[in-house]
Design a protein around this motif. Structure first.
Motif, mmCIF file in Angstrom:
data_model
loop_
_atom_site.group_PDB
_atom_site.id
_atom_site.type_symbol
_atom_site.label_atom_id
_atom_site.label_comp_id
_atom_site.label_asym_id
_atom_site.label_seq_id
_atom_site.Cartn_x
_atom_site.Cartn_y
_atom_site.Cartn_z
ATOM 1 N N GLY A 129 0.831 -1.200 0.000
ATOM 2 C CA GLY A 129 0.000 0.000 0.000
ATOM 3 C C GLY A 129 0.869 1.254 0.000
ATOM 4 N N PRO A 130 0.335 2.371 -0.514
ATOM 5 C CA PRO A 130 1.130 3.606 -0.579
ATOM 6 C C PRO A 130 1.648 4.054 0.784
ATOM 7 C CG PRO A 130 -1.171 3.996 -1.236
ATOM 8 C CD PRO A 130 -1.016 2.522 -1.053
ATOM 9 N N ARG A 131 0.909 3.716 1.855
ATOM 10 C CA ARG A 131 1.344 4.133 3.190
ATOM 11 C C ARG A 131 2.577 3.369 3.673
ATOM 12 N NH1 ARG A 131 -4.210 4.523 6.498
ATOM 13 N NH2 ARG A 131 -4.812 3.096 4.833
ATOM 14 N N SER A 132 2.983 2.326 2.908
ATOM 15 C CA SER A 132 4.170 1.562 3.312
ATOM 16 C C SER A 132 5.451 2.201 2.783
ATOM 17 C CB SER A 132 4.058 0.123 2.821
ATOM 18 O OG SER A 132 4.247 0.060 1.426
ATOM 19 N N ILE A 133 5.322 3.182 1.882
ATOM 20 C CA ILE A 133 6.516 3.775 1.264
ATOM 21 C C ILE A 133 7.486 4.354 2.302
ATOM 22 C CG2 ILE A 133 7.337 5.612 -0.286
ATOM 23 C CD1 ILE A 133 4.922 5.050 -2.068
ATOM 24 N N PRO A 134 7.006 5.112 3.316
ATOM 25 C CA PRO A 134 7.957 5.634 4.317
ATOM 26 C C PRO A 134 8.767 4.536 4.995
ATOM 27 C CG PRO A 134 5.811 6.679 4.578
ATOM 28 C CD PRO A 134 5.637 5.600 3.545
ATOM 29 N N ARG A 135 8.166 3.377 5.110
ATOM 30 C CA ARG A 135 8.884 2.274 5.738
ATOM 31 C C ARG A 135 10.065 1.820 4.864
ATOM 32 N NH1 ARG A 135 5.723 -2.116 9.331
ATOM 33 N NH2 ARG A 135 7.558 -3.322 9.905
ATOM 34 N N PHE A 175 7.313 -0.210 -5.555
ATOM 35 C CA PHE A 175 7.632 1.225 -5.519
ATOM 36 C C PHE A 175 9.090 1.495 -5.876
ATOM 37 C CE2 PHE A 175 4.152 0.604 -2.385
ATOM 38 C CZ PHE A 175 3.160 1.260 -3.095
ATOM 39 N N GLY A 176 9.794 0.441 -6.292
ATOM 40 C CA GLY A 176 11.165 0.620 -6.777
ATOM 41 C C GLY A 176 12.252 0.316 -5.765
ATOM 42 N N PHE A 177 11.883 -0.202 -4.603
ATOM 43 C CA PHE A 177 12.889 -0.491 -3.571
ATOM 44 C C PHE A 177 13.377 -1.935 -3.707
ATOM 45 C CE2 PHE A 177 10.212 2.889 -1.929
ATOM 46 C CZ PHE A 177 11.150 3.830 -1.551
ATOM 47 N N SER A 205 1.676 -8.291 -16.056
ATOM 48 C CA SER A 205 1.992 -6.956 -16.580
ATOM 49 C C SER A 205 1.585 -5.866 -15.603
ATOM 50 C CB SER A 205 1.325 -6.746 -17.938
ATOM 51 O OG SER A 205 -0.081 -6.944 -17.853
ATOM 52 N N GLY A 206 1.028 -6.235 -14.441
ATOM 53 C CA GLY A 206 0.655 -5.246 -13.441
ATOM 54 C C GLY A 206 1.836 -4.359 -13.049
ATOM 55 N N GLY A 207 3.005 -4.970 -12.895
ATOM 56 C CA GLY A 207 4.185 -4.212 -12.489
ATOM 57 C C GLY A 207 4.603 -3.162 -13.510
ATOM 58 N N LEU A 208 4.229 -3.366 -14.766
ATOM 59 C CA LEU A 208 4.569 -2.392 -15.812
ATOM 60 C C LEU A 208 3.803 -1.087 -15.633
ATOM 61 C CD1 LEU A 208 4.572 -4.878 -18.844
ATOM 62 C CD2 LEU A 208 6.572 -3.784 -17.802
ATOM 63 N N ARG A 209 2.699 -1.132 -14.873
ATOM 64 C CA ARG A 209 1.903 0.073 -14.614
ATOM 65 C C ARG A 209 2.260 0.719 -13.270
ATOM 66 N NH1 ARG A 209 -2.110 -3.822 -15.890
ATOM 67 N NH2 ARG A 209 -2.865 -3.708 -13.746
ATOM 68 N N LYS A 210 3.218 0.135 -12.573
ATOM 69 C CA LYS A 210 3.589 0.626 -11.252
ATOM 70 C C LYS A 210 4.915 1.386 -11.319
ATOM 71 C CE LYS A 210 0.021 -1.025 -9.141
ATOM 72 N NZ LYS A 210 -0.621 -1.828 -10.145
ATOM 73 N N PRO A 211 5.294 2.126 -10.239
ATOM 74 C CA PRO A 211 6.547 2.898 -10.284
ATOM 75 C C PRO A 211 7.754 2.065 -10.734
ATOM 76 C CG PRO A 211 5.314 3.501 -8.329
ATOM 77 C CD PRO A 211 4.552 2.379 -8.982
ATOM 78 N N VAL A 212 7.818 0.797 -10.371
ATOM 79 C CA VAL A 212 8.979 -0.031 -10.716
ATOM 80 C C VAL A 212 9.088 -0.227 -12.231
ATOM 81 C CG1 VAL A 212 7.778 -2.255 -10.485
ATOM 82 C CG2 VAL A 212 10.252 -2.139 -10.129
ATOM 83 N N GLY A 213 7.951 -0.231 -12.941
ATOM 84 C CA GLY A 213 7.974 -0.339 -14.397
ATOM 85 C C GLY A 213 8.547 -1.646 -14.920
ATOM 86 N N GLU A 214 8.302 -2.727 -14.207
ATOM 87 C CA GLU A 214 8.839 -4.039 -14.603
ATOM 88 C C GLU A 214 7.788 -5.097 -14.297
ATOM 89 O OE1 GLU A 214 13.128 -5.622 -13.719
ATOM 90 O OE2 GLU A 214 11.851 -6.361 -12.079
ATOM 91 N N ALA A 215 7.640 -6.070 -15.201
ATOM 92 C CA ALA A 215 6.693 -7.147 -14.947
ATOM 93 C C ALA A 215 7.112 -7.935 -13.713
ATOM 94 C CB ALA A 215 6.618 -8.077 -16.163
ATOM 95 N N TYR A 216 6.126 -8.545 -13.051
ATOM 96 C CA TYR A 216 6.408 -9.527 -11.994
ATOM 97 C C TYR A 216 6.374 -10.914 -12.640
ATOM 98 C CZ TYR A 216 4.323 -5.788 -9.030
ATOM 99 O OH TYR A 216 3.979 -4.598 -8.424
ATOM 100 N N PRO A 217 7.327 -11.807 -12.404
ATOM 101 C CA PRO A 217 8.586 -11.592 -11.693
ATOM 102 C C PRO A 217 9.648 -10.999 -12.619
ATOM 103 C CG PRO A 217 8.117 -13.973 -11.995
ATOM 104 C CD PRO A 217 7.135 -13.213 -12.799
ATOM 105 N N ALA A 218 10.731 -10.471 -12.008
ATOM 106 C CA ALA A 218 11.866 -9.930 -12.763
ATOM 107 C C ALA A 218 12.480 -11.020 -13.644
ATOM 108 C CB ALA A 218 12.916 -9.397 -11.784
#
Ligand code: ZN
Ligand code: FE
Ligand code: FE
Ligand code: ZN
Length: 268
Positions: A129-135, A175-177, A205-218
């Motif tokens: 979730g977006p609220r996990s980004i600070p973590r 989120f790219g971490f 292809s969900g990951g392609l629409r996310k900040p990471v911009g890569e399919a799951y799995p790498a």
């Protein structure tokens, strides 16, 4: 149209019932037809069975009493579209350690064609979730710690026997971490557990629409899974009808590359 071609099936889609997707189920089926797919699995989020009722977020999943209506709706569409496309009854089920029996009992009354197993919750918090980004932003040690805890939970999910397909296998990258080393040192154990489980994995292809911009799995993880003999299916994780079959051409290329890479590794 060859309905047996796995690359023509979208195995992971949502509907407005979950509170954070748009479009009715029929809109997704129509979108799958328009995309030339031979099958669509409707796999909305399972009700949040593991939480007390007043803590279940209506923007994360359908309510418990919506589940029978959801099932009836997908089955009815399956009948209605029988001659045109396979509409499969599925569900995306959260794996929550300690709640395996609760999930088994919840799903048991219904004739699911496929149950997706997802680890979104790690040690009681919504990891993607977006609220996990600070973590994740706390630094590389915390990033590694999250990936490791996620990997342990995923291994338990694979071993649970509850699921047909394991989803977005490297979800913490959303989120790219990235971890310092693959899966914080547990990637080989994940592959071994998944291969032993008999589950398929999705190439999403969900990951392609996310900040990471890569399919799951790498690519490297996908190659290792293919080399271990794990079946791979395609999915979009569509949360809107227009996302059904999203970038499946790219997914087919990724899968072909993974197969080629796993074969050349065998020859070494
Ligand atoms: Zn969702
Ligand atoms: Fe998911
Ligand atoms: Fe999903
Ligand atoms: Zn998902």
């Amino acid at each position: 149209m060859d309905r047996a071609d796995v690359s023509l099936a979208d195995n992971h889609t949502h509907t407005a019932r979950c509170g954070h997707a748009e479009g009715e189920t029929v809109d997704y089926v129509e979108a799958a037809l328009a995309a030339g797919l031979s099958a669509i699995a409707v796999t909305d989020h399972v009700p949040m069975f593991w939480l007390p009722e007043d803590q279940r977020d209506p923007h994360l999943a359908m309510a418990l009493d919506d589940l029978p209506r959801y099932v009836d709706e997908v089955l009815a569409l399956g009948d209605q579209y029988r001659d045109r496309i396979d509409v499969r009854l599925g569900i995306e089920a959260d794996f929550i350690p300690g709640h395996e029996e609760g999930l088994r009992r919840l799903l048991e009354p219904f004739p699911f064609d496929l149950v997706l197993g997802s680890v979104h919750w790690v040690d009681g918090w919504l990891m993607d979730g977006p609220r996990s980004i600070p973590r994740f932003q706390q630094g590389p040690d915390e990033v590694d710690r999250i990936w490791k805890a996620y990997a342990e939970t995923l291994i338990r999910a694979a071993r649970s026997g509850l699921f047909d397909i394991l989803t977005h296998l490297d979800l913490p990258k959303k989120f790219g971490f990235r971890p310092s080393v693959p899966f914080a040192g547990r990637q080989a154990d994940v592959v071994t557990a998944v291969a032993a489980s008999g589950c398929a994995v999705e190439l999403s292809s969900g990951g392609l629409r996310k900040p990471v911009g890569e399919a799951y799995p790498a690519p490297d993880l996908l190659r290792d899974l293919v080399a271990a003999g794990v079946p791979v299916v395609l999915s979009s994780d569509a949360h809107a009808p227009a996302e059904v079959g999203f970038r499946f051409d790219d997914l087919r290329d990724l899968l072909a590359s993974a197969r080629a890479a796993s074969q050349s590794r065998h020859c070494l």
